[in-house]
Each structure stands twice: as structure tokens, then as C-alpha cells.
Design an enzyme around this catalytic site. Structure first.
Site, PDB file in Angstrom:
ATOM      1  N   ASN A  63      44.773  43.423  45.038  1.00 12.78           N
ATOM      2  CA  ASN A  63      43.536  42.878  44.496  1.00 12.78           C
ATOM      3  C   ASN A  63      43.412  41.444  45.002  1.00 12.78           C
ATOM      4  O   ASN A  63      44.058  40.532  44.490  1.00 12.78           O
ATOM      5  CB  ASN A  63      43.613  42.931  42.966  1.00 12.78           C
ATOM      6  CG  ASN A  63      42.361  42.410  42.297  1.00 12.78           C
ATOM      7  OD1 ASN A  63      41.464  41.880  42.943  1.00 12.78           O
ATOM      8  ND2 ASN A  63      42.293  42.558  40.984  1.00 12.78           N
ATOM      9  N   ARG A  92      41.170  46.740  46.006  1.00 12.98           N
ATOM     10  CA  ARG A  92      39.947  46.522  45.236  1.00 12.98           C
ATOM     11  C   ARG A  92      38.967  45.807  46.156  1.00 12.98           C
ATOM     12  O   ARG A  92      39.231  44.694  46.613  1.00 12.98           O
ATOM     13  CB  ARG A  92      40.252  45.651  44.018  1.00 12.98           C
ATOM     14  CG  ARG A  92      39.033  45.345  43.209  1.00 12.98           C
ATOM     15  CD  ARG A  92      39.380  44.433  42.071  1.00 12.98           C
ATOM     16  NE  ARG A  92      38.199  44.124  41.294  1.00 12.98           N
ATOM     17  CZ  ARG A  92      38.118  43.102  40.465  1.00 12.98           C
ATOM     18  NH1 ARG A  92      39.146  42.311  40.299  1.00 12.98           N
ATOM     19  NH2 ARG A  92      37.018  42.880  39.795  1.00 12.98           N
ATOM     20  N   HIS A 140      32.741  45.095  38.242  1.00 12.73           N
ATOM     21  CA  HIS A 140      33.802  45.447  37.286  1.00 12.73           C
ATOM     22  C   HIS A 140      33.959  46.959  37.161  1.00 12.73           C
ATOM     23  O   HIS A 140      34.394  47.469  36.121  1.00 12.73           O
ATOM     24  CB  HIS A 140      33.540  44.852  35.879  1.00 12.73           C
ATOM     25  CG  HIS A 140      33.715  43.361  35.815  1.00 12.73           C
ATOM     26  ND1 HIS A 140      32.868  42.537  35.124  1.00 12.73           N
ATOM     27  CD2 HIS A 140      34.638  42.548  36.375  1.00 12.73           C
ATOM     28  CE1 HIS A 140      33.260  41.273  35.259  1.00 12.73           C
ATOM     29  NE2 HIS A 140      34.338  41.259  36.023  1.00 12.73           N
ATOM     30  N   ARG A 156      30.969  30.663  35.579  1.00 10.80           N
ATOM     31  CA  ARG A 156      29.688  31.117  36.154  1.00 10.80           C
ATOM     32  C   ARG A 156      28.609  31.120  35.076  1.00 10.80           C
ATOM     33  O   ARG A 156      28.891  31.369  33.911  1.00 10.80           O
ATOM     34  CB  ARG A 156      29.831  32.535  36.719  1.00 10.80           C
ATOM     35  CG  ARG A 156      30.619  32.590  38.004  1.00 10.80           C
ATOM     36  CD  ARG A 156      30.827  34.012  38.467  1.00 10.80           C
ATOM     37  NE  ARG A 156      32.227  34.362  38.519  1.00 10.80           N
ATOM     38  CZ  ARG A 156      32.705  35.601  38.586  1.00 10.80           C
ATOM     39  NH1 ARG A 156      31.888  36.632  38.595  1.00 10.80           N
ATOM     40  NH2 ARG A 156      34.001  35.810  38.641  1.00 10.80           N
ATOM     41  N   GLU A 205      42.869  48.193  35.823  1.00 16.58           N
ATOM     42  CA  GLU A 205      42.152  48.429  37.088  1.00 16.58           C
ATOM     43  C   GLU A 205      43.093  48.915  38.187  1.00 16.58           C
ATOM     44  O   GLU A 205      42.717  49.710  39.037  1.00 16.58           O
ATOM     45  CB  GLU A 205      41.474  47.124  37.538  1.00 16.58           C
ATOM     46  CG  GLU A 205      40.330  46.708  36.637  1.00 16.58           C
ATOM     47  CD  GLU A 205      40.037  45.217  36.683  1.00 16.58           C
ATOM     48  OE1 GLU A 205      40.922  44.424  36.305  1.00 16.58           O
ATOM     49  OE2 GLU A 205      38.928  44.846  37.084  1.00 16.58           O
TER      50      GLU A 205
END
Ligand code: ADP
Length: 408
Positions: free
Chosen positions: A19, A108, A196, A256, A396
Site C-alpha cells: 500500500n 492498492r 476507500h 483535507r 484492506e
């Protein structure tokens, strides 16, 4: 059976998950053994994992296994610290695994454009396609591609599988994907993709396992990590999500902004005279919890200062308000709500944020059991609550490892 498994050595092997983010590279190794009674199961827990963080910062560190402490590492040996970090991880992994081979690597990849949503084995052609999506996600897409390209050159025989964060949202209807701007841009790929996806795919699996029918109704999953988004699911498939064309849309995040009036961006450029690069920095790195508070992106730190520093309280209040507003919108899209699931760093660990969100959602018939909430229990709503509220750690990496079997 996938070709990968037919070629699995007798002693088994590992699937490695990479990742690659802008400032960190995380890896995980999952053990794979041919099950005696058909099929194959990948354990939920990685056999070994680690990360190099702060790659381009002052003090890069390597964190291995469950160790809370990182060891400082020197990435200056290579002109490119990112490549140096990849080489270092490769060496550590080879040292650790001994003679049992890595049989495939899952990556990913943030963006699959509108061509890729299922995991795919990366060839030169696929890599070219994925590189052409860099303009769609310039701050996120390049990093996984660097790792893929390096490995492809070094080990062309090793299957590499790209797993897309946009993939899970492929099921949202076109009308949800459209932006209300000139149609020519839709045709050029300017649309709401959502992100996501690996996390939401995991949640769709685990919620079905744990709650059966109940989870298959109208569910909202709140992935609240450094980045944050919500996914509205029906039948555990994505119906709508708060992140859109970019990973800036929707909820307020650690650094963000989430959704803001596009007119405010024009103002920053026209009146404040910010360059494109400066605006990008404001929206991605100097906004959200950190930008509003001026103190931290961590809700624990903000809570500790919120009695004495009004900006810290404003940051928390705005963060909660944005979640509440978006949950209201998604509930309307779903036509009601039966389950609300919290996941990722803040979702899994911040009882304070969950309490504040759920308090505002009492109108939906949500009733929290504060004792269960404080203890990060799996189910945190009371038996009277009309909406079942649950907390579940995401995984994940495990989803990406399983995608290898799907794609190979
Ligand atoms: P990512 O994988 O996107 O980097 P994570 O899912 O690990 O993010 O979440 C990171 C966020 O979780 C950070 O903002 C951190 O402040 C927050 N976090 C982690 N632990 C806690 C906690 N116990 N209470 C509140 N926030 C937490």
C-alpha cells in the site's frame, strides 16, 4: 482454480500486499496454503507486516510487526528516497521469509478510471493505462505505479495484481456518478468515482458475516481515518459515497477540506492570488481538523485543548456536523437506515466522535449505549435503537490479498 494456486509450491507461499502512499509504504504478508478440502483460505491476520513512514520527511522510520516503535532509517543512499524505501522493504521481506516464496503481490491502486474496477494482473499495457489516470489522482496514483514498474522490471514472472480503491463504487448508478457540469467532461472521465473501496469491500463482507440480513438492508459505513468518507449500501453494494472525482470531496478530514463551495477555490486563486500548487496544498494539507484548529489533525489532541482553545472545539464541531449532514443526505438516498458502521482510526477508536455524531442522529431513532461506546464494543447501540450502530476494524490488506485469487 486460479493458475496461481495450481503452481503453489507444496510448502505454500506468501501473498504480499503493498500500500504505497505519498509519505508511507505499508506492506503485509499473508500465508497461503492449499486447503486439503478444496478452496483456499487466507487468514484474516497478516503473517507479518510493517511500514516505512515519513519517507520524504526529516526522520524516516521503519516499523515492523506489532512493534509500536519505529527504527530510524537512512533513505539518502538513493537519489530517490521512495525507491530506497522500496528496496529496503524488499530486502527485509526476503530476509524474513527464507525459502518460502512470495507467489504474488497485490497493490492498492487508488484509481482504476472507468475501465478497471475488478482486480487485474498488471502487464505493460495495463500499467500504461493506469499511468494515464495519473491526472485523475496526481497526488495518489503515482506511488503504487512506481512500485509496480520496479517489480515488473525486476521480476516479470511474479504476478502483480492491481486492486482499485474506486472498484467497489462501480455499482453506483450513473446518475450518482455524474457531475452537474457540461456533459463533454463526463465523456472525458470527469465523474464521481469514490474511494476507500477496499475498506468498504471488507466491511461488506464482515457485516454480512456478523449481522446477516440486518446488514443487507440500508447501511451506511463511516470510514473515518486520515482520509474520511461514507458509503451508503443496499444489499451491501455501494449506492452512493461522499468522495467523488477526487479524494477531496465529502467529509472534512484530518488535513483535507471535504466539500467546499467551488467559488471559494476561485476566490483563493483570483483574489488571494494563490497558484494552482498553493491551492492544492491548502485543500489537501492545510485544511480539515488541522487547518481549522491550527493545532492537530488528531481528535484526541483537539479534545484535550477544546476547553481552552475555541478553534479546537470549532474543528471538532465542524467535523461532526459534516458527518451528520452527509449521513442525512445518504439516508435520504437510501430511503431510511437500518445500520450505521464505524471503521478506520477515528471510527474505531474515538468514542467521543461516535457519541457526538449519534447524538445528532437521534431523530433517526438512534440510541447509543454509552458504556458500550466507551469500550469500543462491536455493537454500541441499545436494543431499543431503530438503527443498529456497530464498530468494526477494517482490513484492506486482507481484501487485497483475496483479490489476487480472483484475478490470477
Ligand atoms: P490511514 O490508514 O488513512 O492513515 P487510519 O485509519 O490509521 O488512517 O486513521 C488515522 C487517524 O486515526 C489519525 O487521524 C489518528 O489521529 C486517528 N486515531 C487513531 N487512534 C485514535 C484514537 N484512539 N482516538 C482518536 N483518533 C484516533
Amino acid at each position: 482454480m486460479s493458475s496461481l494456486l495450481q503452481n503453489l509450491p507444496e510448502g505454500g507461499g506468501y501473498i504480499m500486499v503493498l500500500n504505497c502512499g505519498s509519505s508511507s509504504i505499508k506492506f503485509a504478508l499473508f500465508e497461503v496454503e492449499s486447503a486439503t478440502h478444496g478452496g483456499l483460505k487466507i487468514p484474516r491476520q497478516a503473517w507479518w507486516s510493517g511500514r516505512i513512514e515519513n519517507i520524504t520527511g526529516q526522520q524516516p522510520a521503519l516499523v515492523l510487526g506489532r512493534s509500536p516503535e519505529g527504527e530510524p532509517v537512512d533513505l539518502s543512499l538513493d537519489a530517490d528516497p521512495y525507491r530506497a524505501a522500496l528496496v529496503m522493504i524488499r530486502q527485509r521481506v526476503l530476509d524474513k521469509i527464507g525459502s518460502k516464496p512470495v507467489i504474488a503481490v497485490a497493490h492498492r491502486v487508488v484509481h482504476g478510471g472507468h475501465k478497471y474496477f475488478e482486480p487485474v494482473r498488471v502487464t505493460r499495457e495495463v500499467l500504461d493505462d493506469l499511468s494515464s489516470y495519473v491526472p485523475l489522482a496526481p497526488l495518489h496514483q503515482p506511488f503504487a505505479l512506481i512500485a509496480i514498474a520496479e517489480l515488473l522490471a525486476l521480476r516479470p514472472d511474479l504476478p502483480q495484481i492491481a486492486c482499485f480503491d474506486t472498484g467497489f463504487h462501480h455499482t453506483t448508478p450513473d446518475i450518482e456518478k455524474m457531475l452537474p457540469i457540461s456533459y463533454q467532461y463526463w465523456e472525458k472521465g470527469l465523474r464521481r468515482y469514490g474511494f476507500h473501496g477496499l475498506s468498504y469491500e471488507y466491511m461488506s463482507i464482515v457485516l454480512a458475516e456478523l449481522y446477516g440480513q440486518r446488514a443487507q438492508g440500508r447501511t451506511i459505513v463511516a470510514h473515518l481515518g486520515s482520509g474520511a468518507s461514507l458509503c451508503a449500501m443496499k444489499d451491501l453494494r455501494s449506492e452512493a459515497t461522499t468522495m467523488g472525482f477526487s479524494a477531496l470531496d465529502g467529509l472534512m478530514m484530518g488535513t483535507r477540506c471535504g466539500s467546499i463551495d467551488p467559488g471559494a477555490v476561485l476566490y483563493l486563486m483570483e483574489i488571494e492570488k494563490l497558484t494552482l500548487e498553493q491551492v492544492g496544498k491548502v485543500l489537501y494539507h492545510d485544511s480539515g481538523l488541522k487547518g481549522v484548529s491550527g493545532v492537530s489533525n488528531d481528535p484526541r489532541v483537539l479534545r484535550a485543548h477544546s476547553d481552552t482553545n475555541i478553534r479546537c472545539e470549532h474543528a471538532l464541531a465542524l467535523y461532526v456536523r459534516r458527518i451528520v449532514r452527509e449521513i442525512g443526505g445518504l439516508t435520504a438516498m437510501l430511503g431510511g437506515l437500518e445500520m450505521l458502521a464505524f471503521t478506520a482510526g477515528i471510527g474505531e477508536h474515538s468514542a467521543m466522535i461516535r457519541r457526538r455524531v449519534c447524538r445528532e442522529l437521534a431523530y433517526l431513532g438512534i440510541e447509543l449505549d454509552e458504556e458500550l461506546n466507551q469500550s469500543d464494543a462491536r455493537v454500541i447501540s441499545t436494543s431499543r435503537s431503530k438503527v443498529k450502530v456497530v464498530v468494526e476494524p477494517t482490513n484492506e490488506e486482507w481484501v487485497a490479498a483475496n483479490m489476487v485469487l480472483r484475478a490470477a
